[in-house]
Enzyme design. Structure first.
Site, PDB file in Angstrom:
ATOM      1  N   ALA A 160      -5.861  10.452   8.182  1.00  0.00           N
ATOM      2  CA  ALA A 160      -4.574  10.461   7.486  1.00  0.00           C
ATOM      3  C   ALA A 160      -3.412  10.565   8.480  1.00  0.00           C
ATOM      4  O   ALA A 160      -2.398   9.870   8.341  1.00  0.00           O
ATOM      5  CB  ALA A 160      -4.540  11.623   6.492  1.00  0.00           C
ATOM      6  N   GLN A 161      -3.550  11.416   9.505  1.00  0.00           N
ATOM      7  CA  GLN A 161      -2.450  11.604  10.459  1.00  0.00           C
ATOM      8  C   GLN A 161      -2.122  10.318  11.221  1.00  0.00           C
ATOM      9  O   GLN A 161      -0.967  10.053  11.528  1.00  0.00           O
ATOM     10  CB  GLN A 161      -2.794  12.719  11.453  1.00  0.00           C
ATOM     11  CG  GLN A 161      -2.257  14.073  11.064  1.00  0.00           C
ATOM     12  CD  GLN A 161      -0.736  14.078  10.864  1.00  0.00           C
ATOM     13  OE1 GLN A 161       0.016  13.406  11.549  1.00  0.00           O
ATOM     14  NE2 GLN A 161      -0.281  14.847   9.893  1.00  0.00           N
ATOM     15  N   GLY A 213       0.826  -1.205   0.000  1.00  0.00           N
ATOM     16  CA  GLY A 213       0.000   0.000   0.000  1.00  0.00           C
ATOM     17  C   GLY A 213       0.858   1.253   0.000  1.00  0.00           C
ATOM     18  O   GLY A 213       1.727   1.432   0.866  1.00  0.00           O
ATOM     19  N   ASP A 269      -5.657   2.780   8.285  1.00  0.00           N
ATOM     20  CA  ASP A 269      -7.061   2.354   8.391  1.00  0.00           C
ATOM     21  C   ASP A 269      -7.218   0.864   8.645  1.00  0.00           C
ATOM     22  O   ASP A 269      -8.236   0.427   9.193  1.00  0.00           O
ATOM     23  CB  ASP A 269      -7.805   2.695   7.096  1.00  0.00           C
ATOM     24  CG  ASP A 269      -8.156   4.171   6.986  1.00  0.00           C
ATOM     25  OD1 ASP A 269      -7.753   4.947   7.880  1.00  0.00           O
ATOM     26  OD2 ASP A 269      -8.830   4.554   6.008  1.00  0.00           O
ATOM     27  N   VAL A 289      -2.018  -7.399  -3.724  1.00  0.00           N
ATOM     28  CA  VAL A 289      -1.683  -8.492  -2.803  1.00  0.00           C
ATOM     29  C   VAL A 289      -2.982  -9.181  -2.407  1.00  0.00           C
ATOM     30  O   VAL A 289      -3.926  -8.536  -1.952  1.00  0.00           O
ATOM     31  CB  VAL A 289      -0.952  -7.951  -1.554  1.00  0.00           C
ATOM     32  CG1 VAL A 289      -0.750  -9.052  -0.522  1.00  0.00           C
ATOM     33  CG2 VAL A 289       0.385  -7.340  -1.956  1.00  0.00           C
ATOM     34  N   GLU A 315     -18.523  18.170   3.169  1.00  0.00           N
ATOM     35  CA  GLU A 315     -17.665  18.886   2.209  1.00  0.00           C
ATOM     36  C   GLU A 315     -18.206  18.740   0.793  1.00  0.00           C
ATOM     37  O   GLU A 315     -18.226  19.690   0.007  1.00  0.00           O
ATOM     38  CB  GLU A 315     -16.227  18.359   2.305  1.00  0.00           C
ATOM     39  CG  GLU A 315     -15.605  18.693   3.660  1.00  0.00           C
ATOM     40  CD  GLU A 315     -14.123  18.345   3.773  1.00  0.00           C
ATOM     41  OE1 GLU A 315     -13.653  17.477   3.027  1.00  0.00           O
ATOM     42  OE2 GLU A 315     -13.450  18.972   4.621  1.00  0.00           O
TER      43      GLU A 315
END
Ligand SMILES: Cc1cc2nc3c(=O)[nH]c(=O)nc-3n(C[C@H](O)[C@H](O)[C@H](O)COP(=O)(O)OP(=O)(O)OC[C@H]3O[C@@H](n4cnc5c(N)ncnc54)[C@H](O)[C@@H]3O)c2cc1C
Length: 419
Positions: free
Chosen positions: A310-311, A5, A294, A73, A164
């Site tokens: 993301a962080q 990934g 995740d 994978v 958003e």
């Protein structure tokens, strides 16, 4: 070393180890790193797909110890130290980092897989943009279709992506499409956010939730709180309060589930299906295998699960790299500690909510400026940052959302879920 990934977790693990004594194979099913927080801008014609994606090979070009492999994978044998790709190739490792992200979840709701549009990949975003622009073309050709919901867009889920997306759609429709479609009454278009909870933006403070709600409503977005979607059909949605909304476009932003790779690893899984990792992010019984981002159900000291942000993936990838260096030097890996950098969501021009460490809360223009700055800083690649900055400046001055093209290869769009 093998990294699966090239998202936020994978590229940060690879970057942190590329100067060490490791031969690294970085495997991804796509040839690009995607910046998902701006994916909704591609779906709403604000940015082009290349603006938020960066070729993986370019990130590690010229590094003889980093080999990039395009492939999916499908399995791994942790005991044999090998991952298997769907073309049958096997790649052996001493250390493994798995950062394969998550997939869209339909929670078993009938019709979601067949009729709703997911928003998880660049293909999803371009397909959705094509579809929305195509709906306006169909309404222009035959205005009677408006009563059937051809101009009604339902957003399932009032989290950051739903909010958003709704704000951006309101600007796209109210500004750009209103001008493009001179002979169509675009005020008949509806943007509807359906949220099961009694508030938007779960995880934010009540003040931010109320601020987002009033900013959306001020932009003409309908928000239906405490309402669940019970069924999605090709021509609309059925809601828990008995209502139906005729709609040609249902966007599924309501949730994610574990990537199927979690099961294929044969490692213990948490309730949501993600890999139940040790405090140092390694797989139980396999100190040489780390799962980050995740895909990992990682807990803090108080037993609360780290959010899928993301962080968390960035810091997890760097932590796995540090741990591998320590293991390689004959030392033990340390516990992963996540440093919270805040959460934010934008509703549109000069409207955003940002909650930063230390209790600092920003709304309106300051929140929006913070949102713009953070997204520019974390976007990967100088060219992407420059293009996005110029595109946003252009958009701010002219209201133009320039990527309003329907790509013929994706038109008419195949039904979602057929990737
Ligand atoms: C639309 C959207 C908006 C978001 N907005 C925000 C936001 O505003 N702020 C925020 O903090 N977070 C946001 N997130 C969440 C954030 O993007 C994720 O938490 C983050 O991407 C997780 O990083 P990761 O490395 O675990 O996975 P990803 O970044 O998703 O990377 C996973 C990588 O693995 C690859 N892959 C998957 N399966 C395989 C396989 N079997 N074989 C090979 N490669 C594989 C994928 O191609 C991908 O490149 C958003 C997510 C989405 C979808």
């Amino acid at each position: 070393m093998v990294v699966v990934g090239a998202g936020f977790g994978g590229i940060n693990a690879t970057k942190a180890l590329r100067d060490g004594p490791f031969d690294i194979t970085l495997i991804d099913r796509g040839n690009y790193h995607g910046f998902w927080p701006l994916l909704y801008q591609v779906a709403t014609a604000g940015l082009g797909p290349e603006d938020i994606a960066h070729p993986i090979r370019d990130l590690f070009g010229g590094r003889p110890n980093v080999r990039v492999r395009l492939g999916t994978v499908s399995r791994a044998s942790l005991d044999a130290h090998v991952v298997e790709l769907d073309d049958g190739a096997q790649v052996h490792y001493d250390y493994l980092v798995v950062a394969a992200g998550s997939s869209s979840a339909d929670f078993g709701i009938p019709g979601v897989a067949e009729h709703a549009f997911p928003l998880k990949t660049l293909t999803d975003a371009v397909r959705l943009r094509n579809h929305i622009l195509g709906c306006f073309e169909r309404a222009d050709a035959d205005p009677a279709l408006v009563d059937d919901g051809v101009l009604t867009i339902v957003l399932a889920g009032g989290g950051p992506t739903g909010v958003e997306m709704a704000g951006a759609l309101a600007e796209l429709v109210g500004r750009n499409l209103a001008r493009d479609f001179t002979h169509l009454d675009v005020t008949t278009a509806r943007i509807v956010v359906v949220e099961m909870a009694d508030h938007l933006l779960g995880g934010f403070s009540a003040t931010s939730q109320r601020s987002a709600l009033s900013a959306l409503r001020a932009r003409g977005v309908e928000v239906r709180l405490s309402t669940a979607i019970q069924r999605v059909r090709a021509d609309g949605v059925h809601l828990s309060d008995g209502a139906t909304i005729p709609s040609a476009t249902v966007v599924w932003t309501a949730g994610v589930q574990a990537n199927p790779l979690a099961r294929a690893l044969g490692a213990p899984q948490a309730r949501g299906g993600e890999v139940a990792v040790e405090p140092d992010l390694s797989v139980p019984g396999h100190p040489e295998v780390f799962v980050v981002g995740d895909l990992a159900a990682a807990m803090d000291r108080h037993g609360a699960r780290h959010p899928q942000l993301a962080q968390v993936a960035i810091q997890g990838g760097r932590h796995a790299a540090r741990s591998i260096r320590r293991l390689h030097a004959g030392r033990r890996a340390r516990r992963f500690r996540y440093h919270h950098h805040g959460i934010m969501a934008t509703i549109g021009r000069r409207a955003a909510v940002a909650e930063l460490p230390g209790g600092l809360k920003l709304r309106g223009t300051p929140g929006w400026m913070a949102w713009l700055g953070v997204h520019l800083v974390f976007l990967v690649g100088f060219r992407n940052r420059a293009v996005v900055l110029i595109t946003w400046a252009w958009n701010y001055l002219t209201w133009d959302r320039a990527s309003r093209v329907i790509l013929p290869d994706l038109w008419p769009p195949p039904r979602p879920g057929n990737d």
